[in-house]
Design a protein around this motif. Structure first.
Motif, short mmCIF file in Angstrom:
data_model
loop_
_atom_site.label_atom_id
_atom_site.label_comp_id
_atom_site.label_asym_id
_atom_site.label_seq_id
_atom_site.Cartn_x
_atom_site.Cartn_y
_atom_site.Cartn_z
N GLY A 296 35.99 5.68 59.95
CA GLY A 296 36.67 4.94 58.90
C GLY A 296 37.90 5.66 58.36
O GLY A 296 38.09 5.76 57.15
N ALA A 297 38.74 6.15 59.25
CA ALA A 297 39.95 6.87 58.82
C ALA A 297 40.93 5.92 58.13
O ALA A 297 41.39 6.19 57.01
CB ALA A 297 40.60 7.55 60.01
N ASP A 298 41.25 4.83 58.78
CA ASP A 298 42.12 3.84 58.15
C ASP A 298 41.35 3.03 57.12
O ASP A 298 41.87 2.70 56.06
CB ASP A 298 42.71 2.92 59.23
CG ASP A 298 43.96 2.19 58.75
OD1 ASP A 298 44.55 2.62 57.74
OD2 ASP A 298 44.35 1.19 59.38
N ASP A 299 40.10 2.71 57.44
CA ASP A 299 39.25 1.85 56.61
C ASP A 299 38.13 2.68 55.96
O ASP A 299 37.05 2.76 56.51
CB ASP A 299 38.67 0.74 57.50
CG ASP A 299 37.88 -0.29 56.74
OD1 ASP A 299 38.03 -0.38 55.51
OD2 ASP A 299 37.12 -1.02 57.39
N VAL B 25 34.07 3.14 66.46
CA VAL B 25 34.04 4.60 66.40
C VAL B 25 35.42 5.19 66.68
O VAL B 25 35.61 6.41 66.56
CB VAL B 25 33.01 5.18 67.40
CG1 VAL B 25 31.62 4.69 67.06
CG2 VAL B 25 33.38 4.81 68.84
N LYS B 26 36.37 4.35 67.02
CA LYS B 26 37.72 4.83 67.34
C LYS B 26 38.64 4.88 66.12
O LYS B 26 39.80 5.29 66.22
CB LYS B 26 38.37 3.94 68.40
CG LYS B 26 37.62 3.90 69.73
CD LYS B 26 37.61 5.26 70.41
CE LYS B 26 36.97 5.18 71.79
NZ LYS B 26 36.94 6.50 72.47
N ASP B 27 38.15 4.46 64.95
CA ASP B 27 38.97 4.52 63.73
C ASP B 27 38.99 5.95 63.23
O ASP B 27 38.31 6.31 62.27
CB ASP B 27 38.42 3.56 62.68
CG ASP B 27 39.29 3.50 61.41
OD1 ASP B 27 40.37 4.13 61.41
OD2 ASP B 27 38.89 2.85 60.43
N GLU B 28 39.80 6.78 63.88
CA GLU B 28 39.87 8.20 63.58
C GLU B 28 41.30 8.58 63.17
O GLU B 28 42.26 7.84 63.41
CB GLU B 28 39.44 9.01 64.81
CG GLU B 28 37.98 8.73 65.21
CD GLU B 28 37.53 9.59 66.37
OE1 GLU B 28 38.42 10.15 67.07
OE2 GLU B 28 36.32 9.70 66.59
N VAL B 29 41.42 9.74 62.57
CA VAL B 29 42.72 10.20 62.06
C VAL B 29 43.76 10.25 63.17
O VAL B 29 44.94 9.98 62.95
CB VAL B 29 42.58 11.57 61.37
CG1 VAL B 29 43.95 12.12 60.98
CG2 VAL B 29 41.69 11.47 60.14
N SER B 30 43.33 10.56 64.38
CA SER B 30 44.28 10.68 65.50
C SER B 30 44.99 9.37 65.80
O SER B 30 46.03 9.36 66.46
CB SER B 30 43.55 11.18 66.75
OG SER B 30 42.53 10.27 67.13
N THR B 31 44.44 8.24 65.33
CA THR B 31 45.06 6.94 65.59
C THR B 31 46.04 6.54 64.48
O THR B 31 46.67 5.48 64.58
CB THR B 31 44.00 5.83 65.72
OG1 THR B 31 43.37 5.61 64.45
CG2 THR B 31 42.94 6.22 66.75
#
Length: 434
Positions: free
Chosen positions: A250-253, A393-399
């Motif tokens: 949940g980096a963005d969310d 699971v891909k909502d990470e800071v790297s994105t």
């Protein structure tokens, strides 16, 4: 490692900011803090921040620690946590008979907050019907608004629709305030004219303590007028593994929104020019149905809230490109226009929500206060129609584009300056009728 590339990157970011705003709005320390806070909240150690598990606690503690370090005063008297309870009702057994003829469980639908319901022909309940040929969906909605305990007998011709509704409604549900007793409504698929009936519906009850995290900067000359900055800190926890990854970070969310909220708190605390009281809040349980913001909004005097800036997913470029944020319900008040006026000498622009068909204005944590007439809006850059990492699971800071978050923070800081300083007051939203 040679530090030259890092220094070059820092000056590049400062230069980019200067092109947008003409000056560096937030300090270098605050800019570095954006990355630190974002990476902490979206780390694997936070385990996806699910509100109904212990995994939410480290995030709440971290946010409270940041608020204390900034110098905010706790919103809830002695604690940064605003604690409340959410109850979960889960189906256990549905048993019913009319004239001693058993009704299959899939032909029973129950609405209400009951845990153990027992009715028979001696019970004080209203009995009504949905007859063959009726508009089933409309009749179902109308009966569901009953203000008294009711049995609704549904003609068997509606079996397919009845079973489909039952699959949606006979699921675990959350009860926000168990002290408010609502009528129970039981739908039975049957053509029998009931001379006798027996109904016994049982549910399991679980209690979940939940907590928003909130702090304030008291206003100088207008302490009873509030400006709220918010974001939700919960996410969806652990998912089925994709490769070796099962944590929905949940980096963005919405670690991005909470990061912005905390950075703005630090900015305004250091600026020390707020005439109105500023409230900074991280909401819980948004992903379950906005329960944190509902509790918060129902326990504050909406008439005292001048504006609410809710930040929801600001980690990527919007469809309008860099240096842009869209505002849900843009035309419902003039908040966005006032903020844009304060940005007239910059390259940053606020746009109306481009996804109006999704009704985002009433689907985020600004919704309850907006319904009460507050110019409460959500600020986002999420491309709702094409975000492949949303709730994965891909909502990470790297994105994410951290510079996008920084520029959005600075735009909101400048945009709200007149409101914070008591010089501007946005128009009210038209209240929703009960």
């Amino acid at each position: 490692m040679n530090s030259a590339p890092k220094i070059s990157l820092v000056f590049s970011l400062i230069a980019l900011c200067s092109m947008t705003f003409g000056q560096q709005v937030i300090s270098e320390q605050q800019r570095q803090g954006v990355s630190r806070i974002l990476n902490t909240l979206a780390s694997d150690d936070m385990r996806g921040r699910s509100a109904l598990t212990k995994d939410i606690e480290p995030a709440a503690d971290f946010i409270a620690g940041e608020m204390k370090k900034i110098g905010l005063k706790p919103y809830a008297e002695e604690s940064f946590r605003q604690t409340f309870q959410l109850d979960k009702l889960s189906p256990k057994s549905n048993v019913a008979a009319i004239n001693k003829k058993a009704i299959p469980a899939e032909h029973i639908i129950s609405l209400g907050s009951h845990v153990d319901l027992k009715w028979n022909e001696k019970s004080p309940v209203r009995i009504t019907h949905i007859a063959s040929g009726a508009d089933f969906s409309q009749a179902f909605r109308e009966q569901s608004l009953s203000k008294e305990n009711t049995i609704v007998l549904v003609d068997p011709s509606f079996e397919a629709s009845f079973v489909r509704f039952g699959q949606m409604l006979n699921k675990p549900k959350f009860v926000e305030d168990p002290n408010i007793q609502k009528p129970s409504i039981v739908y039975l698929l049957s053509s029998e004219k009931p001379k006798t009936f027996d109904i016994h519906i049982q549910r399991d009850l679980q209690h979940f303590p939940l907590f928003n995290v909130a702090g304030i900067i008291p206003g100088k000359s207008k302490p009873n007028e509030y400006v709220i900055f918010s974001g939700h800190y919960d996410h969806i926890g652990i998912l089925p593994a994709v490769g070796q990854d099962s944590i929905a970070n949940g980096a963005d969310d919405d670690a991005s929104g909470v990061t912005a909220m905390l950075t703005l708190a630090d900015y305004y605390k250091k600026k020390n020019n707020n005439e109105r009281t500023l409230i900074f809040v991280a909401f819980t349980a948004e992903e379950l149905g906005m329960y944190g913001s509902k509790y918060f909004s129902n326990h504050i005097n909406a008439d005292q809230v001048v504006a609410m800036i809710n930040m929801e997913m600001i980690g990527k470029d919007s469809k309008f490109g860099p240096n842009t944020v869209y505002i849900t319900g843009y035309d419902q008040s003039d908040l966005g226009k006032l903020m844009q006026e304060n940005l007239k000498n910059t390259a940053f622009k606020f746009y109306p929500d481009p996804y109006t068909k999704q009704n985002l204005f009433y689907r985020s944590d600004n919704a309850v206060l907006a319904a009460k007439g507050v110019p409460a809006h959500s600020f986002s850059t999420s491309q709702m129609d094409k975000d492949e990492y949303y709730h994965t699971v891909k909502d990470e800071v790297s994105t994410l584009n951290v510079q996008n978050i920084i520029s959005s923070i600075e735009a909101i800081a400048i945009g709200t300056s007149g409101i914070v300083e008591g010089k501007q007051t946005p128009s009210r939203v038209e209240k929703l009728k009960d």
